[in-house]
Design a protein around this motif. Structure first.
Motif, PDB file in Angstrom:
ATOM      1  N   ARG A   1       7.098  39.631  77.730  1.00  0.00           N
ATOM      2  CA  ARG A   1       6.901  40.025  79.128  1.00  0.00           C
ATOM      3  C   ARG A   1       5.427  40.061  79.486  1.00  0.00           C
ATOM      4  NH1 ARG A   1      11.550  42.964  78.399  1.00  0.00           N
ATOM      5  NH2 ARG A   1      10.522  44.780  77.509  1.00  0.00           N
ATOM      6  N   ALA A   2       4.588  40.572  78.582  1.00  0.00           N
ATOM      7  CA  ALA A   2       3.147  40.630  78.842  1.00  0.00           C
ATOM      8  C   ALA A   2       2.568  39.224  78.985  1.00  0.00           C
ATOM      9  CB  ALA A   2       2.440  41.393  77.721  1.00  0.00           C
ATOM     10  N   LEU A   3       3.013  38.309  78.150  1.00  0.00           N
ATOM     11  CA  LEU A   3       2.563  36.921  78.248  1.00  0.00           C
ATOM     12  C   LEU A   3       3.030  36.299  79.564  1.00  0.00           C
ATOM     13  CD1 LEU A   3       1.248  34.410  77.039  1.00  0.00           C
ATOM     14  CD2 LEU A   3       3.397  33.971  75.841  1.00  0.00           C
ATOM     15  N   ALA A   4       4.279  36.519  79.931  1.00  0.00           N
ATOM     16  CA  ALA A   4       4.812  35.993  81.184  1.00  0.00           C
ATOM     17  C   ALA A   4       4.067  36.589  82.376  1.00  0.00           C
ATOM     18  CB  ALA A   4       6.312  36.300  81.281  1.00  0.00           C
ATOM     19  N   ASP A   5       3.760  37.875  82.337  1.00  0.00           N
ATOM     20  CA  ASP A   5       3.013  38.508  83.421  1.00  0.00           C
ATOM     21  C   ASP A   5       1.623  37.909  83.555  1.00  0.00           C
ATOM     22  OD1 ASP A   5       5.144  40.143  84.031  1.00  0.00           O
ATOM     23  OD2 ASP A   5       4.321  41.918  83.038  1.00  0.00           O
ATOM     24  N   ALA A   6       0.950  37.659  82.428  1.00  0.00           N
ATOM     25  CA  ALA A   6      -0.386  37.055  82.468  1.00  0.00           C
ATOM     26  C   ALA A   6      -0.318  35.661  83.087  1.00  0.00           C
ATOM     27  CB  ALA A   6      -0.988  36.989  81.065  1.00  0.00           C
TER      28      ALA A   6
ATOM     29  N   SER B   1      -3.663  32.454  83.540  1.00  0.00           N
ATOM     30  CA  SER B   1      -4.357  32.255  82.263  1.00  0.00           C
ATOM     31  C   SER B   1      -3.805  33.248  81.253  1.00  0.00           C
ATOM     32  CB  SER B   1      -5.872  32.455  82.419  1.00  0.00           C
ATOM     33  OG  SER B   1      -6.151  33.787  82.780  1.00  0.00           O
ATOM     34  N   VAL B   2      -4.101  32.988  79.998  1.00  0.00           N
ATOM     35  CA  VAL B   2      -3.744  33.909  78.920  1.00  0.00           C
ATOM     36  C   VAL B   2      -4.969  34.089  78.023  1.00  0.00           C
ATOM     37  CG1 VAL B   2      -1.262  33.437  78.920  1.00  0.00           C
ATOM     38  CG2 VAL B   2      -2.762  32.014  77.560  1.00  0.00           C
ATOM     39  N   GLU B   3      -5.051  35.241  77.390  1.00  0.00           N
ATOM     40  CA  GLU B   3      -6.176  35.528  76.500  1.00  0.00           C
ATOM     41  C   GLU B   3      -5.679  35.680  75.070  1.00  0.00           C
ATOM     42  OE1 GLU B   3      -8.480  38.937  77.567  1.00  0.00           O
ATOM     43  OE2 GLU B   3      -9.450  37.903  79.233  1.00  0.00           O
ATOM     44  N   PHE B   4      -6.488  35.177  74.133  1.00  0.00           N
ATOM     45  CA  PHE B   4      -6.205  35.302  72.713  1.00  0.00           C
ATOM     46  C   PHE B   4      -7.477  35.758  72.013  1.00  0.00           C
ATOM     47  CE2 PHE B   4      -3.211  32.169  74.283  1.00  0.00           C
ATOM     48  CZ  PHE B   4      -2.020  32.624  73.748  1.00  0.00           C
ATOM     49  N   GLN B   5      -7.293  36.436  70.885  1.00  0.00           N
ATOM     50  CA  GLN B   5      -8.436  36.847  70.076  1.00  0.00           C
ATOM     51  C   GLN B   5      -8.272  36.319  68.663  1.00  0.00           C
ATOM     52  OE1 GLN B   5      -9.633  40.924  70.171  1.00  0.00           O
ATOM     53  NE2 GLN B   5      -8.946  41.170  72.282  1.00  0.00           N
ATOM     54  N   LYS B   6      -9.404  35.915  68.081  1.00  0.00           N
ATOM     55  CA  LYS B   6      -9.401  35.437  66.698  1.00  0.00           C
ATOM     56  C   LYS B   6     -10.781  35.695  66.118  1.00  0.00           C
ATOM     57  CE  LYS B   6      -8.542  31.364  63.856  1.00  0.00           C
ATOM     58  NZ  LYS B   6      -8.204  29.942  63.852  1.00  0.00           N
TER      59      LYS B   6
ATOM     60  N   ASP C   1      -6.885  28.690  80.582  1.00  0.00           N
ATOM     61  CA  ASP C   1      -6.367  28.469  81.931  1.00  0.00           C
ATOM     62  C   ASP C   1      -5.101  27.632  81.851  1.00  0.00           C
ATOM     63  OD1 ASP C   1      -8.470  29.851  83.178  1.00  0.00           O
ATOM     64  OD2 ASP C   1      -9.744  28.078  83.064  1.00  0.00           O
ATOM     65  N   VAL C   2      -4.120  28.022  82.634  1.00  0.00           N
ATOM     66  CA  VAL C   2      -2.837  27.330  82.634  1.00  0.00           C
ATOM     67  C   VAL C   2      -2.612  26.768  84.041  1.00  0.00           C
ATOM     68  CG1 VAL C   2      -0.355  27.553  82.220  1.00  0.00           C
ATOM     69  CG2 VAL C   2      -1.978  28.920  80.884  1.00  0.00           C
ATOM     70  N   PRO C   3      -2.322  25.463  84.157  1.00  0.00           N
ATOM     71  CA  PRO C   3      -2.142  24.866  85.485  1.00  0.00           C
ATOM     72  C   PRO C   3      -0.865  25.360  86.166  1.00  0.00           C
ATOM     73  CG  PRO C   3      -1.568  23.290  83.787  1.00  0.00           C
ATOM     74  CD  PRO C   3      -2.126  24.491  83.088  1.00  0.00           C
TER      75      PRO C   3
ATOM     76  N   LEU D   1       5.096  25.868  75.678  1.00  0.00           N
ATOM     77  CA  LEU D   1       4.554  25.390  76.941  1.00  0.00           C
ATOM     78  C   LEU D   1       3.519  24.335  76.646  1.00  0.00           C
ATOM     79  CD1 LEU D   1       3.912  28.744  78.845  1.00  0.00           C
ATOM     80  CD2 LEU D   1       5.796  27.150  79.164  1.00  0.00           C
ATOM     81  N   ARG D   2       3.574  23.216  77.381  1.00  0.00           N
ATOM     82  CA  ARG D   2       2.585  22.134  77.224  1.00  0.00           C
ATOM     83  C   ARG D   2       2.068  21.743  78.597  1.00  0.00           C
ATOM     84  NH1 ARG D   2       6.215  20.409  73.224  1.00  0.00           N
ATOM     85  NH2 ARG D   2       7.451  19.235  74.703  1.00  0.00           N
ATOM     86  N   TRP D   3       0.819  21.328  78.599  1.00  0.00           N
ATOM     87  CA  TRP D   3       0.230  20.772  79.829  1.00  0.00           C
ATOM     88  C   TRP D   3      -0.868  19.823  79.483  1.00  0.00           C
ATOM     89  CZ3 TRP D   3      -0.101  25.838  78.379  1.00  0.00           C
ATOM     90  CH2 TRP D   3      -1.356  26.351  78.074  1.00  0.00           C
TER      91      TRP D   3
END
Length: 71
Positions: free
Chosen positions: A22-27, A33-38, A46-48, A69-71
């Motif tokens: 749900r958090a990913l879908a909300d973002a 866009s979505v954020e990741f940490q590594k 950024d997601v089109p 998901l692919r773009w």
């Protein structure tokens, strides 16, 4: 640009896994866009407006639901 790749596996309750989805879908819907940490680095992806969604289900000795998901 350098390739950023992350593969995280966690054991969670079904409810906690749903909360992460749900958090990913909300973002995606709110911020486009979505954020990741590594390794202490944060990356924003950024997601089109249009993406290709694939859902794969495997039933057998181990069951798997894969969402991509692919773009």
């Amino acid at each position: 640009m350098d390739l950023f790749e992350t593969d995280q596996t966690q054991r969670l309750s079904r409810e906690d896994a749903a909360a992460k989805l749900r958090a990913l879908a909300d973002a995606l819907s709110r911020h486009n866009s979505v954020e990741f940490q590594k390794n202490g680095h944060r990356i924003t992806v950024d997601v089109p407006d249009e993406v290709e969604l694939s859902v794969e289900i495997e039933i057998g000795d181990e069951n798997e639901l894969e969402i991509e998901l692919r773009w």
